[in-house]
Design an enzyme around this catalytic site. Structure first.
Site, mmCIF file in Angstrom:
data_model
loop_
_atom_site.group_PDB
_atom_site.id
_atom_site.type_symbol
_atom_site.label_atom_id
_atom_site.label_comp_id
_atom_site.label_asym_id
_atom_site.label_seq_id
_atom_site.Cartn_x
_atom_site.Cartn_y
_atom_site.Cartn_z
ATOM 1 N N GLY A 115 0.755 -1.233 -0.001
ATOM 2 C CA GLY A 115 0.118 0.005 -0.025
ATOM 3 C C GLY A 115 0.846 1.202 0.034
ATOM 4 O O GLY A 115 1.784 1.154 -0.568
ATOM 5 N N SER A 116 0.380 2.196 0.818
ATOM 6 C CA SER A 116 1.113 3.765 0.740
ATOM 7 C C SER A 116 2.446 3.532 1.256
ATOM 8 O O SER A 116 3.250 4.456 1.115
ATOM 9 C CB SER A 116 0.215 4.647 1.485
ATOM 10 O OG SER A 116 -0.868 4.527 0.754
ATOM 11 N N THR A 117 2.673 2.439 1.960
ATOM 12 C CA THR A 117 4.232 2.596 2.641
ATOM 13 C C THR A 117 5.077 2.340 1.418
ATOM 14 O O THR A 117 6.228 2.467 1.635
ATOM 15 C CB THR A 117 4.280 1.338 3.615
ATOM 16 O OG1 THR A 117 3.913 0.158 2.999
ATOM 17 C CG2 THR A 117 3.423 1.579 4.626
ATOM 18 N N PHE A 118 4.763 1.721 0.097
ATOM 19 C CA PHE A 118 5.418 1.610 -0.690
ATOM 20 C C PHE A 118 5.935 2.968 -1.503
ATOM 21 O O PHE A 118 6.787 3.101 -2.404
ATOM 22 C CB PHE A 118 4.865 0.804 -1.851
ATOM 23 C CG PHE A 118 5.705 0.151 -2.958
ATOM 24 C CD1 PHE A 118 6.824 -0.606 -2.823
ATOM 25 C CD2 PHE A 118 5.465 0.581 -4.170
ATOM 26 C CE1 PHE A 118 7.810 -0.992 -3.596
ATOM 27 C CE2 PHE A 118 6.361 0.124 -5.328
ATOM 28 C CZ PHE A 118 7.279 -0.901 -4.858
ATOM 29 N N LYS A 119 5.141 4.176 -1.170
ATOM 30 C CA LYS A 119 5.309 5.232 -1.966
ATOM 31 C C LYS A 119 6.637 6.108 -1.951
ATOM 32 O O LYS A 119 7.200 6.809 -2.713
ATOM 33 C CB LYS A 119 4.164 6.432 -1.430
ATOM 34 C CG LYS A 119 2.863 5.715 -1.925
ATOM 35 C CD LYS A 119 1.694 6.823 -1.328
ATOM 36 C CE LYS A 119 0.170 6.418 -1.896
ATOM 37 N NZ LYS A 119 -0.747 6.965 -1.063
#
Lengths: 383, 619
Positions: B319-323
């Protein structure tokens, strides 16, 4: 012949002190040394303690020694007169043990008496010696050639042998028969008759084997191949040989025998006491012990040779032979040279009744020695 | 008369001498035989006597312990009194067992196990009848020893796990060896020996086991030991010190509460894993004596999977932790600059598909810092679209995502970062749409919490640290403890700083997405990033009807993720946290992350000092 001796021969009841002086104290000393060896071996067998074997054994030996000297004081002619009654008692005891004896290891051989277990067959051997000696006392060389004269003593041997076989106790029966044979031989049995008898026995053996008890056959089978069943019957022999062999020339040292102390040796305080000694003192110690035993045997033979009456001679011969057979069978047994049987090493093995019986024999032997010169004619009329 | 007497005596004398000769000859024969046995064969019998008396036995080496970084025992040994049976010392195994059962009752399955062990082992090898005997049982066994031939009471050791379920997944557990193990090493046939089956117990099996010693015992005819003759000590197993902080581990597990979750705390400077917690957990000591069927079924049928170490074996879309990775790959590829803005109207149309931002009204114009702070999906759709999947995947790999990490644990999973090549090899075209959803950590991405923690640590330190659990073996410190041992990421500090700044804003900016994660400690700040990943598609229709994920059944709710490091200005600790089906990362995961990081920092003396200093009124 000195004056003193002449007097002694004539005097049928010479005084007590004179008799004591005539006891072979050297021979008594040999017996004490043997008992000392027994003390040491039993001390070791108990793991380095006088209890429970050595101390009791010494008490018994002291008692036996007193009994021996006491019997030595009894006139040999009186003992000769008691020979047949004693024989009768012996046979009666054998019959008794068959009827009500204790069954041990598949055989009836014990009688409980005075807190000890007695084997009447042991007593019987002594009685048989006396009876045969009494019978042959009057036998001349000529009479020994007479077959009919030999029939009663032959029966006197066969009756107890048969009773012992019936217990059944093959080992003691054979020893008893050999003892009888020895007396026949000493009395002057013709060699060819002996040869004939031996031949007959050789023929009879396979037949007899067929009629043996299972445990006896097993014992013989195990003897022939002890390694076949290392934890069964052959285990004892193997462990005994290991104990002997590991002793080597000088032995492991007093109280250092591992086989004995770690209980690998079976019945070490009784039948296998020789092994305990041999393991700790090696070939040197065991030869010394055998030498001592041999000297005691030959000492008995010397008493026989020095005796001036046939009864005494034959009795001494029989008793020495009996002692020898104990020694030989026991040592051969622990070495695995003959089948195992419950034969103790006299004066060394732990056991009360055996000690008393053996010392009884030595008492009679000593009486022969004390009364070696008494007038005790060979003619029938004098008996 | 005298003449006759003389002749008879002569005959007797002759025969007596003959008999005496025979007696002497017979005794001589015995003497010769004795010579043969005692001298010629003496050596052989001496050897046999030694064999009789000496019994060689193996002695089990004490198993090495596992210690936490402070030296606290996390897997140790405790004395264990047990009853053993040496089958060769009893004539009748069945009867002996019957007698034993009367003293210490044996259940049928125990008895079956014992009989199987007896058949399997050689007859002089002791077989365990019963472990963990009480004093009372021991006394009764000793008193009844004559009826129990071959049975001996012996003290051995058993494995204990003082922290139990808290460290179960890291430390692992031991279990009795199986037949294959025993074939490889006869030491394992000894009673009480256990083999590591999971976790560090399994990984470090060779170090922990040690080598068996041998003892020569003098035994008597019935096999009772009389004394010890010789003893060759084996090599005890080595103690292994882990990087884990057991106290912290307990605290972390406490913060996970009832959630099905896992958390990893790492030292950003060297990759040491300080805590790796998975909830729910299990009691590792249950494996020591064999797990019951019912227990096993309960564990394996539990959808929260207590036996699985979710930190290394749980796969989640990041999810957004990959951003951060997307941002860095954009900067590296120069497809975007930190200051360049992207307009977010609430969606991105690409081809015939419309990709939504999580915020319906859109964020307006955002630069990179703003994109991270608001976790704007459209911003990262755009960056991903411009950068391309291959570059993103390459950057992900540099951060330890989708590649095998050096973590020692067994059963770890690598995770997965898709590439165009992979998709084409599968016989499908790679669509730009796939790149776009990857930009917000969805799509084919599958990562473990451990790799997310590694990513956070690498962002914070700029070094390619590898997560590891072994601090020292015996007295030998393992390499990797010093930061300078780890290679630099090779990324411009400027680029990293942009991302770090964005992560700071997520937590500390009043308009960040995770204000709940802001530390209450004065003087120390945490940088972080939330993530929420749907476990099933949400349709347009559902969104219009006012879809609320918390109304879904548990197993359909999104996972909540959080990655973070602290202190912001001097990074020391990184953490990752996944709360399965926890809904939004900002709500479910951020407070837990904050609590964990507070504990981590409170345990660090340097950070405590800073907190104390900052708390003082400025003079």
């Amino acid at each position: 012949m000195s004056l003193l001796e002449r007097r002694l021969i004539r005097d049928t009841s010479f005084d007590f002190t004179a008799k004591l002086l005539r006891v072979s104290w050297l021979y008594t000393l040999l017996l004490c040394i043997l008992a000392g060896v027994g003390y040491a071996a039993l001390y070791s067998a108990a793991g380095g303690s006088p209890e429970p074997y050595a101390a009791k054994q010494t008490l018994r030996f002291a008692f036996g020694l007193g009994m021996m000297v006491a019997i030595a004081m009894i006139d040999i002619r009186f003992i000769a007169r008691l020979a047949w009654p004693a024989y009768a008692v012996g046979v009666a005891l054998l019959v008794l043990v068959l009827r009500m004896g204790h069954v041990g290891k598949g055989a009836q051989r014990w009688i409980e008496l005075g807190g000890m277990q007695w084997q009447p067959s042991e007593l019987m051997k002594l009685c048989l010696i006396l009876a045969l000696a009494a019978w042959f006392h009057k036998a001349s060389w000529e009479r020994m050639g007479n077959l009919l004269f030999l029939v009663p003593p032959a029966l006197a041997v066969l009756v107890p042998v048969g009773l012992i076989l019936k217990q059944p106790n093959l080992g003691t029966a054979l020893i008893t028969a050999m003892l009888g044979g020895t007396l026949f031989l000493g009395a002057g049995l013709r060699w060819w008759k002996l040869a004939l008898l031996v031949a007959a026995i050789v023929v009879a053996v396979p037949v007899a084997y067929h009629h043996l008890h299972d445990y006896q056959r097993a014992r013989i089978d195990t003897f022939l191949n002890p390694e076949s069943d290392p934890l069964g019957a052959g285990y004892n022999i193997i462990q005994s040989k290991i104990a002997l062999g590991s002793g080597g020339v000088w032995g492991k040292g007093f109280l250092q025998g591992t086989q004995a102390h770690l209980n690998f040796l079976p019945e070490k305080q009784t039948d296998f006491i020789f092994t305990v000694w041999a393991e700790e003192f090696g070939l040197v110690g065991s030869l010394a012990l055998m030498g001592l035993l041999g000297v005691i045997v030959l000492g008995g033979m010397a008493i026989a040779l020095r005796c001036r009456n046939q009864f005494g001679r034959l009795v001494a011969l029989g008793i020495s032979m009996n002692f020898f057979l104990y020694v030989f069978v026991n040592i051969a047994m622990v070495m695995g040279a003959i089948p195992v049987g419950g034969v103790p090493l006299p004066l060394v093995s732990h056991g009360g009744s055996a000690m008393i019986t053996v010392m009884l024999g030595f008492g009679v032997l000593m009486s022969v020695h004390v009364h070696r010169d008494v007038e005790f004619g060979n003619s029938q009329d004098e008996l | 008369m005298p003449k006759r007497e003389g002749r008879d005596r002569f005959i007797f004398t002759r025969r007596a001498l003959l008999i005496a000769g025979a007696q002497v000859a017979a005794l001589g024969g015995l003497a010769a035989r004795l010579y043969q046995v005692q001298v010629i064969e003496g050596e052989r019998y001496a050897t046999l006597a030694e064999t009789n008396r000496i019994s060689a036995r193996l002695i089990a080496p004490p198993r090495g312990r596992l210690l936490d970084r402070a030296g606290v025992v996390v897997a140790g040994n405790r004395l264990n009194w047990r009853a053993l049976l040496v089958a060769e010392q009893t004539d009748n195994v069945g009867a002996t067992l019957d007698n034993f059962s009367r003293i210490v009752p044996l259940a049928d399955h125990e008895r079956a196990r014992i009989e199987r062990d007896i058949r399997r082992h050689r007859r002089f090898i002791p077989v365990t009848l019963r472990e963990f005997l009480t004093w009372e049982d021991m006394a009764r066994i000793e008193v009844n020893a004559p009826d129990l031939p071959g049975i001996l009471v012996d003290v051995g050791t058993t494995r204990v796990y003082p922290f139990g379920p808290t460290l179960a997944h890291v430390v692992g557990y031991v279990a009795p060896p199986n037949e294959r193990d025993v074939a490889d090493d006869p030491t394992l046939a000894l009673p009480g020996i256990r083999v590591g089956r999971s976790g560090m117990e399994k990984v470090d099996e060779a170090l922990l086991r040690g080598r068996a010693g041998a003892v020569q015992l003098e035994v008597n005819a019935v096999g009772r030991v009389i004394r010890e003759l010789d003893r060759q000590e084996g090599t005890p197993g080595q103690d292994v010190t882990l990087t884990i902080d057991a106290t912290l581990q307990s605290q972390v597990l406490g913060h996970l509460g009832e959630e099905s979750a896992s958390a990893v705390v790492m030292d950003v400077r060297n990759g040491e894993v300080l805590a790796m917690s998975t909830n729910p957990s299990f009691d590792p000591s249950l494996f020591n004596s064999g797990v019951s069927q019912a227990q096993w079924v309960e564990w394996t049928s539990n959808r929260r999977a207590p036996l699985i170490n979710k930190a290394v074996a749980g796969l989640y879309a990041p999810g957004s932790t990959f951003k951060m990775v997307v941002a860095l790959s954009g900067l590296e590829a120069k497809s975007i600059s930190p200051t360049e803005t992207v307009f977010c109207p609430g969606y991105l149309d690409f081809g015939d598909r419309r990709f939504h931002c999580w915020k319906r009204g859109g964020h307006g114009h955002l630069d990179m810092r703003g994109g991270l702070k608001n976790s704007c999906d459209v911003y990262f759709y755009e960056v991903a679209r411009r950068t391309g999947m291959d570059r993103i995947a390459a950057m992900a790999k540099r951060f330890g995502l989708g590649v095998k990490l050096d973590i020692e644990l067994p059963g770890t999973r690598t995770g997965f970062v898709p590439t165009r090549e992979w998709r084409i090899a599968q016989g499908h075209p790679w669509n730009i749409g796939d790149t776009i959803v990857s930009g917000i950590g969805q799509g084919y991405l599958q990562l473990t919490p451990l790799s997310l923690a590694t990513m956070a640590a690498r962002i914070a330190s700029g070094r390619a640290v590898q997560p590891h659990l072994t601090r020292s073996i015996g007295a030998a410190t393992q390499p990797g403890a010093k930061p300078e041992e780890w290679p630099s990421m090779g990324l411009p500090e400027r680029s990293l700083q942009v991302v770090r700044d964005g992560m700071w804003a997520v937590v500390n900016d009043p308009h960040g997405t995770a204000p709940l994660a802001k530390l209450a400690l004065p003087g120390v700040q945490m940088a972080g990033k939330t993530g929420s990943v749907q476990v099933r598609n949400v349709s347009r229709e559902q969104r219009d009807r006012g879809y609320k994920s918390e109304n879904l059944p548990w197993e359909f709710r999104p996972h909540a993720l959080f990655v973070a490091y602290a202190p912001y200005d001097a990074p020391r600790y990184a953490l990752s946290l996944v709360v399965e089906h926890g809904n939004a990362g900002a709500e479910a995961a951020a407070p837990i992350a904050r609590a964990i990081m507070t504990d981590v920092l409170t345990r660090d003396p340097a950070a405590r000092l800073r907190v104390a200093d900052a708390g003082k009124p400025k003079s």
